[in-house]
Write an enzyme that holds these catalytic residues in place. Structure first.
Site, PDB file in Angstrom:
ATOM      1  N   GLU A 175       0.829  -1.217   0.000  1.00 41.36           N
ATOM      2  CA  GLU A 175       0.000   0.000   0.000  1.00 41.36           C
ATOM      3  C   GLU A 175       0.859   1.260   0.000  1.00 41.36           C
ATOM      4  O   GLU A 175       0.711   2.141   0.854  1.00 41.36           O
ATOM      5  CB  GLU A 175      -0.946  -0.007   1.200  1.00 41.36           C
ATOM      6  N   GLU A 376      -5.677  -8.143  -1.244  1.00 39.36           N
ATOM      7  CA  GLU A 376      -6.330  -7.961   0.057  1.00 39.36           C
ATOM      8  C   GLU A 376      -7.774  -7.584  -0.191  1.00 39.36           C
ATOM      9  O   GLU A 376      -8.062  -6.743  -1.049  1.00 39.36           O
ATOM     10  CB  GLU A 376      -5.692  -6.837   0.886  1.00 39.36           C
TER      11      GLU A 376
HETATM   12  C1  BG6 Z   1      -4.471  -3.022   4.690  1.00 38.77           C
HETATM   13  C2  BG6 Z   1      -3.131  -3.466   5.188  1.00 38.77           C
HETATM   14  O1  BG6 Z   1      -4.533  -1.634   4.845  1.00 38.77           O
HETATM   15  O2  BG6 Z   1      -5.612  -3.377   5.339  1.00 38.77           O
HETATM   16  C3  BG6 Z   1      -3.174  -4.567   6.217  1.00 38.77           C
HETATM   17  O3  BG6 Z   1      -2.262  -3.795   4.141  1.00 38.77           O
HETATM   18  C4  BG6 Z   1      -4.358  -4.349   7.124  1.00 38.77           C
HETATM   19  O4  BG6 Z   1      -1.938  -4.593   6.874  1.00 38.77           O
HETATM   20  C5  BG6 Z   1      -5.617  -4.412   6.292  1.00 38.77           C
HETATM   21  O5  BG6 Z   1      -4.406  -5.218   8.193  1.00 38.77           O
HETATM   22  C6  BG6 Z   1      -6.908  -4.309   7.075  1.00 38.77           C
HETATM   23  O6  BG6 Z   1      -6.879  -3.196   7.893  1.00 38.77           O
HETATM   24  P1  BG6 Z   1      -7.147  -3.304   9.446  1.00 38.77           P
HETATM   25  O7  BG6 Z   1      -6.869  -1.990   9.972  1.00 38.77           O
HETATM   26  O8  BG6 Z   1      -8.556  -3.723   9.570  1.00 38.77           O
HETATM   27  O9  BG6 Z   1      -6.200  -4.339   9.954  1.00 38.77           O
END
Ligand code: BG6
Length: 477
Positions: A175, A376
Site C-alpha cells: 500500500e 487484500e
Molecule cells: C491493509 C493493510 O490496509 O488493510 C493490512 O495492508 C491491514 O496490513 C488491512 O491489516 C486491514 O486493515 P485493518 O486496519 O482492519 O487491519
C-alpha cells in the site's frame, strides 16, 4: 468464461501482524513493535521507549513464528494455490545497517517457503509491509531520508539471492500510496515527526511524506531491476490501497473534486510504478501544497527502467468525493471522502461496495493493461464463539461471495486477473487499530485484546465455504 484455470486462490497476512516472536532469534525492533493496542475509537499510541506493563499487540501477535506449520497445513486444506506473506525486515537486518544478514531470520523464511512448496502453494512475498526497522526511524526519520534507498536495496539483494529458484512473485511496498495521507507517514514510511504520540493524529509534514515516496519509487524501481538481474523468472509487482471514489452527485464540481482525489490517492503511485514516470497532474498538486520533490540526476531514468511486471491492490471499501465543504465532516471511512447513501458499512465504518471492485478492476486494467491481482479484501468483523465451539460467520461469507461475483464480472469484462488473496486468512492483529477483535480469518485464533488466549486455532464456517470456492474455481459460491 470465468476465472482462468491457473487462477491463484489463496490468502494474505503480514509479518508484524501475525508472527509475534518480536525479539526472538536476533530480530530487531520494527516500527510496529512500538505501537500499543487501540480500538475503533481510541488511537494506538507510538512509544519510542517501550513501557513496562503496556500491551504491544505485535510482540506475540498470533505466534505464527512458532506455528507456521500448523497454519500452512490449514491453508493447504482449504486448497490455497498462493500464500501472500511479508518478510520482516528486522529479522534479516535488525537495525537495517548490519554488514551481514541475520542467518536465523533468513532460515525462518526458508522454512516458511519450503512449507508452502510442500503443499504446492506459491509464495507471494511483500518485501516491506509496515515493518520499517525502528532504528532507521530514529537515525534517518525513515523514508524521509535518501539513505534508505541503499539500505533497502541491500536487504532486497540478500533475499533475492537467498530465495532464488524458490519464489516467483514479489511485491516491493505494501500500500505504497497510503503515504499520500497522514496516517501512512509512520505506518508505511517510518517517519516520526517530533510531537507525534498517536497513530491516528500524527504530526504531519506532507513535504517529508512525498519526498519519502520519491525515495520509495526509486528504491522500488531499482529493486525491480535487481530482481530481474538476479533471476529472470522473478516477477515484481506494486501494491496499492485502492480507495475507490465516486462523485457524491453529478454536479460537475463534485466530479472534478472526485477526479482530483483519485489522481492523488489512487493513481499517482501506480502511474509512477507502472508507467515509470511522474504524472503531469501532480505538478499542480505539489505547487498548491508547496511540496518540492528533490531528485538526483538519473532518478527519472531509473523509474523508467524499473516498471513493475504486475499490479496488485487491496480493496475494502469505497467513498464519495464532494466539493461541498459543509458535507465533508462526519465520515467514518478510513480512506476519506464522505459516505455513500446507497451503501452499508462494517462495524468499523468501512463502506461495503462489491460492485466498486468490478468498477475498480476495469478502471485499473483500462489504464495499465498489465495483469492484476486482488491481494487484500475482506470483512473485519466481531466473531462470536458459540457454545458448541463453532463460529457461524455467514456475514463474512456474504461479503466475500459478493466480491468474488464482481471479480468474475470484471473477468468477463475482459480484465486480466491473476488471483485473489483475501486479507487475514487467519485472524491477526489489525493494522489500523491494533485490535484482535477485528477479525478477518477463515481460521479463528483464541487471542484477545487484553493479550489473553491460548492461541489455539479453529475453523470457522467460512473455512469450508472457501475450500469449496477454490475447489470449483469460483463456480460454487
Ligand atoms: C491493509 C493493510 O490496509 O488493510 C493490512 O495492508 C491491514 O496490513 C488491512 O491489516 C486491514 O486493515 P485493518 O486496519 O482492519 O487491519
Amino acid at each position: 468464461m470465468g476465472f482462468k484455470k491457473d487462477f491463484l486462490w489463496g490468502g494474505a497476512v503480514a509479518a508484524n501482524q501475525c508472527e509475534g516472536a518480536w525479539n526472538v532469534d536476533g530480530k530487531g525492533v520494527s516500527c510496529s513493535d512500538v505501537c500499543t493496542g487501540g480500538s475503533h475509537t481510541t488511537s494506538k499510541r507510538i512509544t519510542p521507549i517501550l513501557e513496562e506493563g503496556t500491551f504491544y499487540p505485535s510482540h506475540e501477535a498470533i505466534d505464527f513464528y512458532h506455528r507456521y506449520k500448523e497454519d500452512i497445513a490449514l491453508f493447504a486444506e482449504m486448497g490455497f494455490k498462493v500464500f501472500r506473506f511479508s518478510i520482516n525486515w528486522t529479522r534479516i537486518y535488525p537495525t537495517g545497517e548490519e554488514a551481514q544478514p541475520n542467518e536465523k531470520g533468513l532460515q525462518f523464511y526458508d522454512n516458511v517457503i519450503d512449507e508452502c512448496h510442500k503443499y504446492n502453494i506459491e509464495p507471494l512475498i511483500t518485501i516491506s509491509h509496515y515493518e520499517v526497522p525502528f532504528a532507521l526511524t530514529q537515525k534517518y526519520n525513515g523514508w524521509a531520508s535518501r539513505e534508505m534507498i541503499d539500505i533497502f536495496l541491500k536487504y532486497c539483494k540478500t533475499i533475492f539471492e537467498r530465495y532464488k529458484g524458490k519464489v516467483k512473485y514479489w511485491l516491493t511496498f505494501n500500500e505504497i500510496n497510503g503515504a499520500t495521507g497522514a496516517f501512512g507517514g509512520f505506518l508505511s514510511q517510518g517517519i516520526l515527526n517530533e510531537g507525534t504520540k498517536d497513530f491516528m493524529n500524527q504530526v504531519d509534514i506532507p513535504q517529508l511524506r512525498f519526498q519519502g515516496l520519491h525515495h520509495q519509487f526509486v528504491a522500488s524501481a531499482k529493486a525491480v531491476k535487481l530482481a530481474h538481474e538476479i533471476d529472470e523468472n522473478y516477477q515484481v509487482g506494486c501494491m496499492q490501497i485502492f480507495a475507490t471514489m465516486y462523485p457524491l452527485t453529478c454536479d460537475p464540481k463534485d466530479v472534478i473534486a472526485c477526479q482530483e482525489l483519485n489522481h492523488v490517492k489512487n493513481w499517482f503511485c501506480g502511474d509512477v510504478q507502472v508507467r515509470g514516470t511522474y504524472p503531469a497532474y501532480m505538478n499542480r498538486y505539489f505547487k498548491k501544497h508547496n511540496i518540492v520533490i528533490k531528485m538526483e540526476d538519473g532518478d527519472l531514468e531509473i523509474l523508467k527502467e524499473g516498471c513493475v511486471d504486475f499490479y496488485t491492490f487491496s480493496y475494502y471499501m469505497s467513498g464519495c468525493a464532494t466539493a461541498d465543504e459543509t458535507k465533508k465532516s462526519g465520515h467514518g471511512n478510513l480512506i476519506g471522502g464522505v459516505n455513500n447513501p446507497y451503501l452499508k458499512a462494517s462495524d468499523w465504518g468501512w463502506q461495503i461496495d462489491p460492485e466498486g471492485l468490478r468498477y475498480s478492476l476495469n478502471e485499473i486494467y483500462d489504464r495499465y493493461q498489465i495483469p492484476l491481482m486482488v491481494v487484500e479484501n475482506g470483512l473485519g468483523a466481531y466473531d462470536k464463539l458459540e457454545d458448541d465451539g463453532s463460529i457461524q460467520d455467514d456475514y463474512r461469507i456474504d461479503y466475500l461471495r459478493e466480491h468474488i461475483v464482481q471479480m468474475k464480472e470484471a473477468v468477463e469484462d475482459g480484465v486480466d486477473l491473476m488471483g485473489y488473496t483475501p486479507w487475514g486468512c487467519i485472524d491477526l492483529v489489525s493494522a489500523s487499530t491494533g485490535e484482535m477483535a477485528k477479525r478477518y480469518g477463515f481460521i479463528y485464533v483464541e487471542k484477545y485484546d487484553d493479550g489473553s488466549g491460548d492461541l489455539s486455532r479453529r475453523k470457522k464456517k467460512s473455512f469450508e465455504w472457501y475450500k469449496k470456492v477454490i475447489e470449483t474455481n469460483g463456480e460454487v459460491l
